[in-house]
Design a protein around this motif. Sequence first.
Motif, PDB file in Angstrom:
ATOM      1  N   GLU A 138      31.068  54.089  42.160  1.00 47.45           N
ATOM      2  CA  GLU A 138      31.942  53.510  43.193  1.00 47.45           C
ATOM      3  C   GLU A 138      32.538  52.160  42.775  1.00 47.45           C
ATOM      4  OE1 GLU A 138      27.672  52.521  44.509  1.00 47.45           O
ATOM      5  OE2 GLU A 138      28.691  54.301  43.794  1.00 47.45           O
ATOM      6  N   TRP A 139      31.987  51.548  41.722  1.00 49.87           N
ATOM      7  CA  TRP A 139      32.551  50.287  41.243  1.00 49.87           C
ATOM      8  C   TRP A 139      33.996  50.475  40.781  1.00 49.87           C
ATOM      9  CZ3 TRP A 139      28.399  47.257  37.962  1.00 49.87           C
ATOM     10  CH2 TRP A 139      27.285  46.988  38.775  1.00 49.87           C
ATOM     11  N   LEU A 140      34.327  51.669  40.303  1.00 49.28           N
ATOM     12  CA  LEU A 140      35.702  51.922  39.863  1.00 49.28           C
ATOM     13  C   LEU A 140      36.681  51.949  41.045  1.00 49.28           C
ATOM     14  CD1 LEU A 140      35.164  54.562  37.054  1.00 49.28           C
ATOM     15  CD2 LEU A 140      35.987  52.216  36.792  1.00 49.28           C
ATOM     16  N   GLN A 141      36.151  52.022  42.265  1.00 44.59           N
ATOM     17  CA  GLN A 141      36.999  52.003  43.464  1.00 44.59           C
ATOM     18  C   GLN A 141      37.151  50.595  44.028  1.00 44.59           C
ATOM     19  OE1 GLN A 141      38.439  54.940  43.916  1.00 44.59           O
ATOM     20  NE2 GLN A 141      37.136  55.585  42.230  1.00 44.59           N
ATOM     21  N   LYS A 142      36.397  49.644  43.502  1.00 45.91           N
ATOM     22  CA  LYS A 142      36.454  48.260  43.989  1.00 45.91           C
ATOM     23  C   LYS A 142      37.751  47.591  43.548  1.00 45.91           C
ATOM     24  CE  LYS A 142      31.551  47.139  44.352  1.00 45.91           C
ATOM     25  NZ  LYS A 142      31.623  46.673  45.729  1.00 45.91           N
ATOM     26  N   PRO A 143      38.151  46.536  44.267  1.00 47.76           N
ATOM     27  CA  PRO A 143      39.317  45.769  43.815  1.00 47.76           C
ATOM     28  C   PRO A 143      39.047  45.189  42.427  1.00 47.76           C
ATOM     29  CG  PRO A 143      38.622  45.067  46.016  1.00 47.76           C
ATOM     30  CD  PRO A 143      37.573  46.006  45.501  1.00 47.76           C
ATOM     31  N   THR A 144      40.091  45.114  41.615  1.00 48.09           N
ATOM     32  CA  THR A 144      39.960  44.505  40.292  1.00 48.09           C
ATOM     33  C   THR A 144      40.650  43.145  40.317  1.00 48.09           C
ATOM     34  OG1 THR A 144      41.970  45.548  39.435  1.00 48.09           O
ATOM     35  CG2 THR A 144      39.890  46.750  39.150  1.00 48.09           C
ATOM     36  N   TYR A 145      40.203  42.283  39.422  1.00 44.53           N
ATOM     37  CA  TYR A 145      40.709  40.922  39.367  1.00 44.53           C
ATOM     38  C   TYR A 145      41.200  40.611  37.962  1.00 44.53           C
ATOM     39  CZ  TYR A 145      38.252  40.687  43.778  1.00 44.53           C
ATOM     40  OH  TYR A 145      37.826  40.943  45.054  1.00 44.53           O
ATOM     41  N   ALA A 150      34.334  31.971  41.265  1.00 43.73           N
ATOM     42  CA  ALA A 150      33.246  32.136  42.234  1.00 43.73           C
ATOM     43  C   ALA A 150      33.659  31.687  43.636  1.00 43.73           C
ATOM     44  CB  ALA A 150      32.012  31.357  41.772  1.00 43.73           C
ATOM     45  N   SER A 151      34.628  30.785  43.724  1.00 43.65           N
ATOM     46  CA  SER A 151      35.123  30.293  45.017  1.00 43.65           C
ATOM     47  C   SER A 151      36.454  30.926  45.389  1.00 43.65           C
ATOM     48  CB  SER A 151      35.277  28.770  44.961  1.00 43.65           C
ATOM     49  OG  SER A 151      34.062  28.156  44.631  1.00 43.65           O
ATOM     50  N   GLY A 152      36.779  32.056  44.799  1.00 44.18           N
ATOM     51  CA  GLY A 152      38.068  32.698  45.009  1.00 44.18           C
ATOM     52  C   GLY A 152      38.254  33.201  46.423  1.00 44.18           C
ATOM     53  N   ASP A 153      39.484  33.608  46.708  1.00 42.64           N
ATOM     54  CA  ASP A 153      39.814  34.089  48.047  1.00 42.64           C
ATOM     55  C   ASP A 153      39.249  35.472  48.354  1.00 42.64           C
ATOM     56  OD1 ASP A 153      41.478  35.621  46.488  1.00 42.64           O
ATOM     57  OD2 ASP A 153      43.344  34.842  47.338  1.00 42.64           O
TER      58      ASP A 153
END
Length: 160
Positions: A138-145, A150-153
């Motif tokens: 399911e990690w492949l379905q997560k948003p990518t950056y 660490a303090s990102g939006d």
Amino acid sequence: MKGFVLLSVIVSVFPAVHMTLIFVYGTLKKDQPNYLLMRNPDNGQAEFVAHARTVERYPLVIATKNNIPFLLNVPETGQRIQGEIYSVDKKMLDFLDEFEECPELYQRTTVQLEVQDGPKSGSIIKAFMYSTTTYEPEWLQKPTYESYNASGDHGLRYVP
């Protein structure tokens, strides 16, 4: 002949230190939670070289209950990842292997990088990076950056 003897003595007293290029993209970057580990001389030497981004695209996701950034070794999926290149000595490389739980959790692989600043800006170089082939499907379905902070939006607070 005297110069040769002197040079030989200097080389044996000051042996060359082999340095390795490492690309970091997560908590080890400057101003991120684990950057102090890169600066700790007890762990070895690490000198900043340049900012860079991967030539290939990869999925950089934030996962687990600790909100850890993972670069999944699935080339041509995700985004070109931005990070920092460091030149590290063997002691720091060994420390980073242990810190990244290499080879159990992460694998140290070679990556091509486009240098973004400094005298080699625009050039393509190779360095090592830590990525993983072991992850939950399911990690492949997560948003990518493209870039981790660490303090990102994203609102996913890193838990050491």
